[in-house]
Design a protein around this motif. Structure first.
Motif, mmCIF file in Angstrom:
data_model
loop_
_atom_site.group_PDB
_atom_site.id
_atom_site.type_symbol
_atom_site.label_atom_id
_atom_site.label_comp_id
_atom_site.label_asym_id
_atom_site.label_seq_id
_atom_site.Cartn_x
_atom_site.Cartn_y
_atom_site.Cartn_z
ATOM 1 N N VAL A 1 46.680 46.054 38.328
ATOM 2 C CA VAL A 1 45.559 46.696 39.030
ATOM 3 C C VAL A 1 44.573 47.291 38.029
ATOM 4 N N LEU A 2 45.056 47.957 36.999
ATOM 5 C CA LEU A 2 44.180 48.519 35.963
ATOM 6 C C LEU A 2 43.333 47.414 35.335
ATOM 7 N N HIS A 3 43.964 46.298 35.025
ATOM 8 C CA HIS A 3 43.249 45.158 34.443
ATOM 9 C C HIS A 3 42.197 44.615 35.415
ATOM 10 N N GLU A 4 42.568 44.466 36.679
ATOM 11 C CA GLU A 4 41.628 43.952 37.685
ATOM 12 C C GLU A 4 40.404 44.846 37.811
ATOM 13 N N PHE A 5 40.594 46.162 37.824
ATOM 14 C CA PHE A 5 39.448 47.073 37.893
ATOM 15 C C PHE A 5 38.580 46.956 36.642
ATOM 16 N N ALA A 6 39.209 46.788 35.487
ATOM 17 C CA ALA A 6 38.456 46.693 34.233
ATOM 18 C C ALA A 6 37.569 45.455 34.195
ATOM 19 N N ILE A 7 38.058 44.329 34.735
ATOM 20 C CA ILE A 7 37.281 43.083 34.648
ATOM 21 C C ILE A 7 36.388 42.832 35.861
ATOM 22 N N PHE A 8 36.644 43.510 36.972
ATOM 23 C CA PHE A 8 35.902 43.230 38.203
ATOM 24 C C PHE A 8 34.382 43.321 38.041
ATOM 25 N N PRO A 9 33.847 44.406 37.444
ATOM 26 C CA PRO A 9 32.383 44.506 37.377
ATOM 27 C C PRO A 9 31.710 43.328 36.668
ATOM 28 N N GLU A 10 32.353 42.809 35.643
ATOM 29 C CA GLU A 10 31.750 41.702 34.898
ATOM 30 C C GLU A 10 31.997 40.351 35.561
ATOM 31 N N GLU A 11 33.147 40.196 36.185
ATOM 32 C CA GLU A 11 33.527 38.889 36.704
ATOM 33 C C GLU A 11 33.146 38.630 38.159
ATOM 34 N N LYS B 1 46.054 39.606 46.097
ATOM 35 C CA LYS B 1 45.925 38.864 44.843
ATOM 36 C C LYS B 1 45.836 39.820 43.647
ATOM 37 N N SER B 2 45.062 40.901 43.796
ATOM 38 C CA SER B 2 44.870 41.819 42.665
ATOM 39 C C SER B 2 46.151 42.550 42.290
ATOM 40 N N MET B 3 47.004 42.842 43.284
ATOM 41 C CA MET B 3 48.250 43.553 42.994
ATOM 42 C C MET B 3 49.423 42.606 42.800
ATOM 43 N N GLY B 4 49.314 41.392 43.343
ATOM 44 C CA GLY B 4 50.395 40.429 43.215
ATOM 45 C C GLY B 4 51.571 40.716 44.126
ATOM 46 N N VAL B 5 51.315 41.425 45.244
ATOM 47 C CA VAL B 5 52.375 41.754 46.202
ATOM 48 C C VAL B 5 51.834 41.629 47.628
#
Length: 166
Positions: free
Chosen positions: A46-56, A148-152
């Motif tokens: 989740v931390l990774h998803e938040f970090a990349i979301f704005p750019e991707e 998808k973002s959490m994988g659960v």
């Protein structure tokens, strides 16, 4: 006490890191926790998803600021009438930030001629559901769904709001 006015604007590249931090802080402070939220792998994902979301993201992100501080943000992604994200920093929750962002997104959609706005959230996220219902959304579905973002798999609700008569 002086309360700085809230402004909503489109995101710019310089906002990306702060947007990710606000999103993760809001997620981590949520009252909608399931056991899977405590899994270190889920937290890291989740931390990774938040970090990349704005750019991707291929969608649109609007941020809410008080002064020069980003206090929340919302996004439309995948479909023009779908609010994919609405996050408010825990220190600013309950102060109209989420409502302002959500209503702004609905105004944008209505101006584009869209008939409905849609969103979903964790079924245990009672504070968010109350906000959505106060903004005119109604629950149209409840069930288990893969995140998808959490994988659960999580218990989710889908909500809709009528924007305009067609």
């Amino acid at each position: 006490m002086v309360v700085t006015e809230l402004t909503i604007r489109k995101i710019v590249a310089a906002d990306h890191e702060a947007v990710g931090a606000v999103g993760f802080a809001a997620w981590a402070a949520s009252d909608a926790f399931e056991d899977s939220y405590l899994d270190p792998d889920v937290i890291a994902r989740v931390l990774h998803e938040f970090a990349i979301f704005p750019e991707e993201t291929k969608g649109e992100i609007f941020i809410a600021e008080r002064g020069e501080t980003i206090v929340g943000w919302g996004a439309r992604e995948n479909e023009p009438n779908y609010v994919s994200d609405l996050w408010v920093h825990p220190d600013h929750q309950g102060k109209g930030v989420g409502r302002a962002i959500l209503l702004h997104l609905c105004e944008v959609m209505a101006a584009e001629g869209l008939a409905t706005a849609r969103l979903d959230t964790h079924a245990g996220n009672e504070g968010a559901i109350r906000l959505y219902e106060r903004c005119g959304f109604i629950i149209v579905w409840r069930g288990r769904e893969y995140s998808k973002s959490m994988g659960v798999e999580l218990e989710k609700v889908h909500l809709e709001k009528r924007l305009a008569d067609r």
